[in-house]
Every structure is written in structure tokens, then in C-alpha cells.
Design an enzyme around this catalytic site. Sequence first.
Site, PDB file in Angstrom:
ATOM      1  N   LYS A  79       0.849  -1.206   0.000  1.00  9.92           N
ATOM      2  CA  LYS A  79       0.000   0.000   0.000  1.00  9.92           C
ATOM      3  C   LYS A  79       0.882   1.252   0.000  1.00  9.92           C
ATOM      4  CE  LYS A  79      -3.833   2.066   2.630  1.00  9.92           C
ATOM      5  NZ  LYS A  79      -4.675   1.939   3.851  1.00  9.92           N
ATOM      6  N   SER A 154      -9.657   1.766   2.964  1.00  3.31           N
ATOM      7  CA  SER A 154      -8.811   2.482   2.049  1.00  3.31           C
ATOM      8  C   SER A 154      -7.762   1.607   1.336  1.00  3.31           C
ATOM      9  CB  SER A 154      -8.079   3.597   2.806  1.00  3.31           C
ATOM     10  OG  SER A 154      -7.203   3.052   3.774  1.00  3.31           O
ATOM     11  N   SER A 178      -9.708  -0.494   7.213  1.00  3.40           N
ATOM     12  CA  SER A 178      -9.144  -0.401   5.862  1.00  3.40           C
ATOM     13  C   SER A 178      -8.436  -1.631   5.335  1.00  3.40           C
ATOM     14  CB  SER A 178      -8.188   0.781   5.772  1.00  3.40           C
ATOM     15  OG  SER A 178      -8.926   1.955   5.555  1.00  3.40           O
TER      16      SER A 178
HETATM   17  N1  GLN Z   1     -12.970   4.413   6.397  1.00  2.00           N
HETATM   18  C1  GLN Z   1     -12.370   4.786   7.637  1.00  2.00           C
HETATM   19  C2  GLN Z   1     -11.867   6.220   7.529  1.00  2.00           C
HETATM   20  O1  GLN Z   1     -12.061   6.779   6.529  1.00  2.00           O
HETATM   21  C3  GLN Z   1     -11.242   3.858   7.961  1.00  2.00           C
HETATM   22  C4  GLN Z   1     -10.059   4.075   7.099  1.00  2.00           C
HETATM   23  C5  GLN Z   1      -8.866   3.266   7.531  1.00  2.00           C
HETATM   24  O2  GLN Z   1      -8.987   2.263   8.220  1.00  2.00           O
HETATM   25  N2  GLN Z   1      -7.685   3.755   7.151  1.00  2.00           N
HETATM   26  O3  GLN Z   1     -11.311   6.759   8.413  1.00  2.00           O
END
Ligand code: GLN
Length: 484
Positions: A79, A154, A178
Site C-alpha cells: 500500500k 482504504s 481499511s
Molecule cells: N474508512 C475509515 C476512515 O475513513 C477507515 C479508514 C482506515 O482504516 N484507514 O477513516
Amino acid sequence: MTDLNTLTITGARAALDAGELTSVELTEALLSRIERTDPSVKAFLTITADAAREQARAADAGRGDPASGPLHGIPLAIKDVICTEGVRTTCGSRILENFTPPYSATVIERLRASGAVMLGKLNCDEFAMGSSTEASAYQTTGNPWDLSRVPGGSSGGSAAAVAAGLALGTLGTDTGGSIRQPAALCGVSGLKPTYGRVSRYGLIAYGSSLDQIGPMAWTAADLALMLQVIAGQDPRDGTSAAAPVPDYSAALSGDLRGLRVGVPGEYFVEGMEPGVERATREAIDALRDQGAEIVEVSLPYTKYALPTYYIIAPAEASANLARFDGVRYGPREPGDSMWDQIELTRGHRFGVEVRRRIMLGTYALSAGYYDAYYKRAQQVRTLIKRDFERAFTQVDLLAAPTSPTVAFPIGQRTDDPLAMYLSDVCTLPINLAGVPGLVVPCGFSESLPVGLQLIGRPFDEATLLRAGDAYQRVTDWHTRRPQL
Ligand code: GLN
């Protein structure tokens, strides 16, 4: 002949060890698949083909070296929020366009030291803020099961790369879901380790009290191999824990007899798609059939997790992102004074969701509001954590849905932040409590994958992986592949 399209890390390991396959052959096969397929999936932001070929040649030359680890010669991808020395790292943001880190994260050093081959860097929501990967400043990744739908986020690039057969395993990060939500939406396995289990040195921070790096691959057995390499204390990360790292593969006994599994009723939320609930409940029945004891449990503070998270995570993000000023990293917009430059750089180069989070977080931390928002959120967080502590006096792990819906159409939620935030309603509490969470594919609803979430005691990833692996010994969801 090894079928390169359905290969797992465990399968590749066996073929490499038996001399049926070389790392160069495997790496070339994946690179050509990336070349053919990634223009439609759009999982990769950077492909490091030359470095991968070089690393694969070195792995083949060093085959049988007693120091080589389980990932020796295995092609992986990362990532794009994790620093890789000499390889562009963007966080999916224009503010880090062409930023090349001068050092690698500890997880990258450990993977490389174990002999893994690095294929490149994967798309994500900007600074990991989002649930669909649509908030990337560069491209929208498609879900390999239906390219008109999101892969989740994400870590959407990390999930889609595994699902599309573009890498045997990937690293993602998980602040509120995410790793787990995109794993579920792409029909692959993913693990968010316990807070402190894996070093975050070299991870570009989003919410520092929540972020964890973790592996994604087809099977729990593959995740065990990857976690083995990346887990453990790191003197360069003061939040990494001294807890001993067990032998994860040795823990995969296939035996669930006597295991107490709690099912928290609060996770079957209103609005959950019936097909998701059905697949989740069938998976829990399968655990019972294997000898686990299923008990109903209650985590009463679950309903406060979403508002609590959306105060704490943006507050931490607003502080962490203050460093991106166009002076220290990445490109700088021209302006008459230093302040103009900073304002223009941040105003033009952060996307709309990141700016929303910075404003929310700054507000929650500002004088006069701090006690009402940030401090209160921290207090509720403690209550949420106690819910889990109480549950784990009765059960060994929890089983729950991962996301209330299957992969949704690209564009459906981009104008509705709350609808987007709700896709993490079943994963956020786990980060607030700091406990580990594993997702394994458990079926399909309307031809799209569903994932079962297993939640464990702090530092007990071994039990989670054992349960996920045992489930995968009697089911075949993890062997299904999308038609691309
Ligand atoms: N969707 C959640 C956020 O936008 C979690 C994102 C994540 O785990 N990086 O914060």
C-alpha cells in the site's frame, strides 16, 4: 504444472521448494499479468518491474540459504502509505506527488530480509481516509469481481491486487477497517493485528492511536506466513509491543473443538443486506459444526463507536497532516510569502475528504471544544474497550459481519460522507479497542463476495488465524477467482 492464476503463497512456497518453479518465472508471470490486467483494475500506482526481476534473480541464487524465510522469492506489493526507499510513495495524494522516501519502513526491511520480491506500490484513499479507494488523487480502482464497483478501502488497491492475481500477498493498513472491509468486498483474507503487534516505523501516519499495518492474501495460512515476518518489537517504534511472537503456522491445528465464539448481536446492524447476514450466519454455523461453542454476547457501547471514531481519527489526522506544508516534503505551490505558499500547497494539493477531516479534527481539538468532543470521545473509547474486555472473559473470540453491504457501485457514496462512513460501522470498534481482527471470505450475495470477521484478544492473532484456517479447510470460498 503449477497454475499461476490460482496460486497462494503457501502453494508457491511448496513449488519453489520442490524446484518446480523459480522466483524469476513467478515474478515474470505476475508482471505480465499486471501488464495485461492492471490497466482495467488500476490497483498499482507504481510498478517496480526492474527491481522485482533483480530481487527474484537474487532469491533464486540464494535458494536453500538457511537464513531465508518463508517468503523467500514470493512476489508481494505494498500500500502506498508505507515508505519504500528510492520508490515513490504518494499516500494517494497530490501533496506527496513524486515524493521518494530516503528510507524504508521496518516492515519493508523485514520483508526484504526474508527474501520477498517487491512488485510495486498500491492505490488507496488519500492518506488512507475512505472506504472505497475513490478518494485517491490518481485513479479509481475497480473491484475484480465487478469492475463497475468499488474494491472497498482504504486499502482497495491491496485487496484488488490479490483478488485479481497481481500479487500473492500485499500489505495494507487499518485505522478503522481499511484492511478488513476491502478484504471482505474483494473476497480475500486480511488481518488487522493488535495495536502494537507490527512496527509502524515508516508508515505515514493517519490516526496514530489506531493505525496498524497488516497482511492481505487468499488464505489465513498465507497471512500467518506474512505476519510471522513483520510482527515483533522494533526499537524505532516506541508503540510497538514487547509481546513475544509465537509460531503462527504451527498454531494452525485445524481444530476448533472447545473454542468459545461469541456473536455480538449489535453487529447485525439495521440496514444490513440480507445476503450479507445470511452468509455471515452460515459461516458461524460452520464454526459450530467444527466443534466451536457459539454463544450470544452483547457489546452495548457499539452504537457509540462511529461518532467516537469520527472525532478521534480526524483529531489525530489534523495533527499528523500538519507536517505537509510544501516545505519539508513533496512539491510546493508558488506564493508571495511562506504563508501563501503553505496555504496554496495545502489548499490545492489535499483532496476534499482530507480537508474535511482536517477541519473536523481541528475543530474537535480547539480551545473551548476540546472537553466536549475530544475528551468525551476518549472517555467513550474506554467504555468501548471495556465491552471487549468483558466479552473476552466469556469467549475466546468474536464472530461478526465485516461490512453491512457488498461492494457498492463506483460513485454511489462519493457525495454522501455519512453513507461512506457507515460502511465501517462493524470494523471501527475493533481499532478503538486495539484488538486484532481477521476477515475470511464466507460466501457471495448477488455474485459479490462477503467476508466473516473474527475478533480476538489482544496479541492473540494465533487463535484468530487458527479459526480462519480451520474454516478454510472445510469451505472453498477462498478458492473462487473472479473472471477477468
Ligand atoms: N474508512 C475509515 C476512515 O475513513 C477507515 C479508514 C482506515 O482504516 N484507514 O477513516
